[in-house]
Design a protein around this motif. Sequence first.
Motif, PDB file in Angstrom:
ATOM      1  N   ARG A  76      51.925  58.547 -28.050  1.00 43.48           N
ATOM      2  CA  ARG A  76      52.392  59.819 -28.604  1.00 43.48           C
ATOM      3  C   ARG A  76      52.565  60.898 -27.544  1.00 43.48           C
ATOM      4  O   ARG A  76      53.375  61.804 -27.693  1.00 43.48           O
ATOM      5  N   MET A 102      52.405  77.141 -25.188  1.00 42.41           N
ATOM      6  CA  MET A 102      51.741  76.226 -26.122  1.00 42.41           C
ATOM      7  C   MET A 102      52.103  74.785 -25.816  1.00 42.41           C
ATOM      8  O   MET A 102      51.361  73.870 -26.140  1.00 42.41           O
ATOM      9  N   GLY A 103      53.257  74.580 -25.220  1.00 44.35           N
ATOM     10  CA  GLY A 103      53.655  73.223 -24.870  1.00 44.35           C
ATOM     11  C   GLY A 103      52.707  72.588 -23.864  1.00 44.35           C
ATOM     12  O   GLY A 103      52.630  71.370 -23.758  1.00 44.35           O
ATOM     13  N   TYR A 105      49.451  72.877 -23.972  1.00 50.12           N
ATOM     14  CA  TYR A 105      48.127  72.668 -24.553  1.00 50.12           C
ATOM     15  C   TYR A 105      47.753  71.191 -24.599  1.00 50.12           C
ATOM     16  O   TYR A 105      46.585  70.835 -24.593  1.00 50.12           O
ATOM     17  N   GLY A 106      48.759  70.346 -24.689  1.00 45.23           N
ATOM     18  CA  GLY A 106      48.464  68.927 -24.779  1.00 45.23           C
ATOM     19  C   GLY A 106      47.753  68.432 -23.536  1.00 45.23           C
ATOM     20  O   GLY A 106      46.867  67.585 -23.609  1.00 45.23           O
ATOM     21  N   LEU A 108      45.923  70.348 -21.515  1.00 44.88           N
ATOM     22  CA  LEU A 108      44.611  70.981 -21.379  1.00 44.88           C
ATOM     23  C   LEU A 108      43.707  70.390 -22.442  1.00 44.88           C
ATOM     24  O   LEU A 108      44.170  69.887 -23.435  1.00 44.88           O
ATOM     25  N   GLY A 109      42.432  70.470 -22.265  1.00 44.57           N
ATOM     26  CA  GLY A 109      41.555  69.914 -23.290  1.00 44.57           C
ATOM     27  C   GLY A 109      41.392  70.907 -24.414  1.00 44.57           C
ATOM     28  O   GLY A 109      42.205  71.801 -24.595  1.00 44.57           O
ATOM     29  N   TRP A 110      40.315  70.795 -25.201  1.00 45.83           N
ATOM     30  CA  TRP A 110      40.080  71.741 -26.286  1.00 45.83           C
ATOM     31  C   TRP A 110      39.619  73.088 -25.769  1.00 45.83           C
ATOM     32  O   TRP A 110      39.829  74.102 -26.398  1.00 45.83           O
ATOM     33  N   ARG A 112      39.848  74.343 -22.328  1.00 43.10           N
ATOM     34  CA  ARG A 112      40.403  74.984 -21.146  1.00 43.10           C
ATOM     35  C   ARG A 112      41.497  75.959 -21.528  1.00 43.10           C
ATOM     36  O   ARG A 112      42.286  75.705 -22.433  1.00 43.10           O
ATOM     37  N   ARG A 113      41.558  77.070 -20.807  1.00 41.43           N
ATOM     38  CA  ARG A 113      42.592  78.044 -21.084  1.00 41.43           C
ATOM     39  C   ARG A 113      43.804  77.803 -20.189  1.00 41.43           C
ATOM     40  O   ARG A 113      43.658  77.382 -19.067  1.00 41.43           O
ATOM     41  N   ARG A 154      59.652  75.095 -25.216  1.00 46.47           N
ATOM     42  CA  ARG A 154      58.282  74.631 -25.437  1.00 46.47           C
ATOM     43  C   ARG A 154      58.191  73.115 -25.291  1.00 46.47           C
ATOM     44  O   ARG A 154      57.219  72.572 -24.787  1.00 46.47           O
ATOM     45  N   GLN A 158      56.556  70.184 -21.824  1.00 47.15           N
ATOM     46  CA  GLN A 158      55.706  69.000 -21.909  1.00 47.15           C
ATOM     47  C   GLN A 158      56.142  67.913 -20.943  1.00 47.15           C
ATOM     48  O   GLN A 158      55.389  66.974 -20.694  1.00 47.15           O
TER      49      GLN A 158
END
Lengths: 254, 373, 311
Positions: A76, A102-103, A105-106, A108-110, A112-113, A154, A158
């Motif tokens: 995925r 936001m793209g 975020y995948g 980065l972990g839960w 990390r900023r 966005r 990725q």
Amino acid sequence: MARESSPALEVEDLTVAYSEQPVLWDIDLVVPTGDTMAIVGPNGAGKSTLIKAAMGLIPAVAGEVRVFGRPFAKGRGEIAYVPQRASLEWDFPTDVLDVVTMGTYGSLGWFRRPGAGERDRARAALEEVAMGAFERRPIAQLSGGQQQRVLLARALVQQAPILMLDEPFQGVDAPTERAIVAVLDRLSDEGKTVVVVHHDLQTVPEYFDSVLLLNVRAIDAGPVAEVFTEENLRLTFGGRVGVLAQIAAAESGG
Amino acid sequence: MELFSDYTLRVVALGSGVLGAAAGALGSFAYLRRQSLVGDALSHAALPGIAVAFLLTGSKAPLTIMLGAALAGWLATLAVGLVVRRSRVPYDSALGMSLAVFFGIGLVLLTVIQKRPDAAQAGLESFLFGQAASLLREDVVAMSALGAACLLLLGLLWKEFKLLSFDSEFASSLGRSVGRLDGLFTLLLVIAVVIGLRTVGVVLMSAMVVAPAAAARQLTDRLAPMVALATAIGVFSGVTGAVLSSLIPRLPTGPTIVLVLSSVVAISLVFAPRRGLLWRWISLGRLAPSAALDPVLMHLYALAQQHPGEPDHGHGIAVLRTMSPAGVDLDQVLENLRSRGLVERVDEGLWAPTAIGRREAERHLASQNEAAS
Amino acid sequence: MTMKTRVVSLFAIPLLLVACGGPLQDAAPADGPIRVVATTTIVGDLVRTVGGDSVDLTILMGAGVDPHLYKPSAGDVRTMATAQVVVYNGLHLEGKMTEVLEEMGGRGVEVVAVAEYLDPKALLPIEGFDELHDPHVWFDIELWQQAAACLRDELVRIDPDHADGYRARGDAFIAELAELDGWVEERIGSLPEARRVLVTAHDAFEYFGRAYGIEVRGLLGVSTAAEAGTADVQQLAAFIAERKLPAVFVESSVPPRYVEALTEAVAARGGEVTIGGSLYSDALGSPGGPAETYVGTVRTNVDTIVGALAE
């Protein structure tokens, strides 16, 4: 290696139903790597449903999806998704750059900023869709075409080998359409695989390499020249095709 | 600030402030997800939870009460989810039903419990509207700990909640478990609600979750400032309510907090720049020329063009009505245009553009053509 | 059965149930005890003492139940409707039962509000509400004697067959109360003047204060249904600290939180007040204990008060 020889996306026996009404029935589809494919069909044909079910966003009654030969759960991360812009609540308090970021975020972990690196990637993607000047614009103030380009940026961030877009050309202005087409061309040149739910039959031969004709069942799929025929269109749309069929016929040399 | 040298006020203000902060912060995300009603449902559902916790343990300890309330709230959301998935009932109807049913069960339990000799001592009725002035040190300690935990988790999961609120489908496509995130968010919301039960009570808690977010939304277009503002508004209302209640005798604290909060919301709705009612009313007066008014002028101009050499040839409102969208109040628009010297009434019910009006129309057309080319 | 028949039958079921419920009023057995329902344990004690074996008594609220907040259930309504007499305190003590009690009167049940037979001039007003009186009359033993007399006369009127019994028991009780009254006066009088201050959760003890010369302060006002504000707690805490009171009191039928919050506030002001004990304010004590009767409750309360304040 399995990855090179496998097609980018394989869908087998995919079936989706809402309270026992089939919306997608037994779909088999192979999307070769590097292909730019359009999914066309009448309203209610299940085009958006196909993308969403393939992405695991809605539950399927049956079927399997493979990404580069691997099961979807593992693959995925290779797919970037651009939803229909009308399905989002744009009156959200944030700006363009934030949405594109936001793209990232995948990756980065839960916890990390997103940092400067992530934001730079976002900026680069914005430049690609000609929205570089709109970084700080609140998204509530964007026009339809601008919204679409932001969503595309966005997905670009990725940097995934496969992109799935749901009606990106729906209700956008000319500059936006041009920007999106430019991006599709660039992606194609880079060997990326792109699947697009498309509503405008006229531009199918111009923008796409291959096409899937869908009406709950897969009517036919393959290179545009072979598949985009008057006969197939009539089967898909049920006889209300007319002028467009003539164009299609002309394009396919028939 | 010798006001705060008073112990009771310090305790009540601290408790109310913590409540305001947690409710404001979490309420912001509930608001953005269009789930403000969930706060209402959770707080009403808490009532049977409190009653059952008392029936089972006989204890009135803050943590026992809060646990009971939290579990009941959780059950309520599960029930709603079940109803929505298994039937055609829309989400907010299911929420409303769940709210009513759970609250009804809670009231029945209260009536049953009231016959027990230790019931009045438990003071379960006080959870309906809160009893802020009776906050003990142990209550405030528990509230602060929970509130801090809430806010900390919110901070850590900031981008996840932002993503969840804006585009949960995209979140799913990235591989995020939307179900798990949603569950976590609901849990935090439950905690925020539970914090407030002693202070403002079950019935008024929903205001604490909705109002600060609603007020903050009018004041900013960015997420972090919005949540910060909502938190600040929550704290402000809580503390001010406590202070007012300490200055005026016989003024119950919980309702006062909610009244202060409501005033803040009202002020924000009316006076906020750009989104506020007052602002929009004023700017409509200024922007109007290029917005709703010009079309009518342009229609009149177009009609006049069909009668060259007859500047006084007027056209009736009926004709204009066919050319304008349904909601336009033509009488008002024409009156406004007339007061600005752009149109005149040439005869009973017949209107034509004035010379100035014609010039304006021509200018507008010219600028439009320029933009298009 | 067709659909329509089914639907109609469905509606018929509740109608049938209601119809078969039967008359709500059964005739009293000729020689048996009369059925009497009392609301609070305090009123119930009065009925039991004066009524004796001639009454079959049911009390709605148990020990520790707050009459200001009590909401009658459907079962309670049925119990009252099938009784011959309903006796309650009145003056809105049973605040949430007013409508039901009025309705009972309409249904042919004899309704007796003992506090409302008292001379209004003897009653205490409530601050800010001109037409209403403080209902906690039983704390003034003299007033309660009058209530007992009224109940005795009412029972005689309603059930003349047992008039002798009522008169005998009623008069005996009134005599007992006279003795109690003297005892209380003596006990309270034994406290030093500076210590004669009673601080409780709600304003139940005004009549007690007036009758026996002790200053009374409550946090919640006359009804526990109210919510105290922060200022009320602050002012009372300041009062307690200023007067250097050694003890405040919780009540058996009211949550102790407010009084606990009060003691914390006083402690923060440097005062040293403890909870002197639990008083029976709006209800009697549990059956089987020393406070299960009115007289027992009064004695227990006074002992608690004097014991704590005499320190």
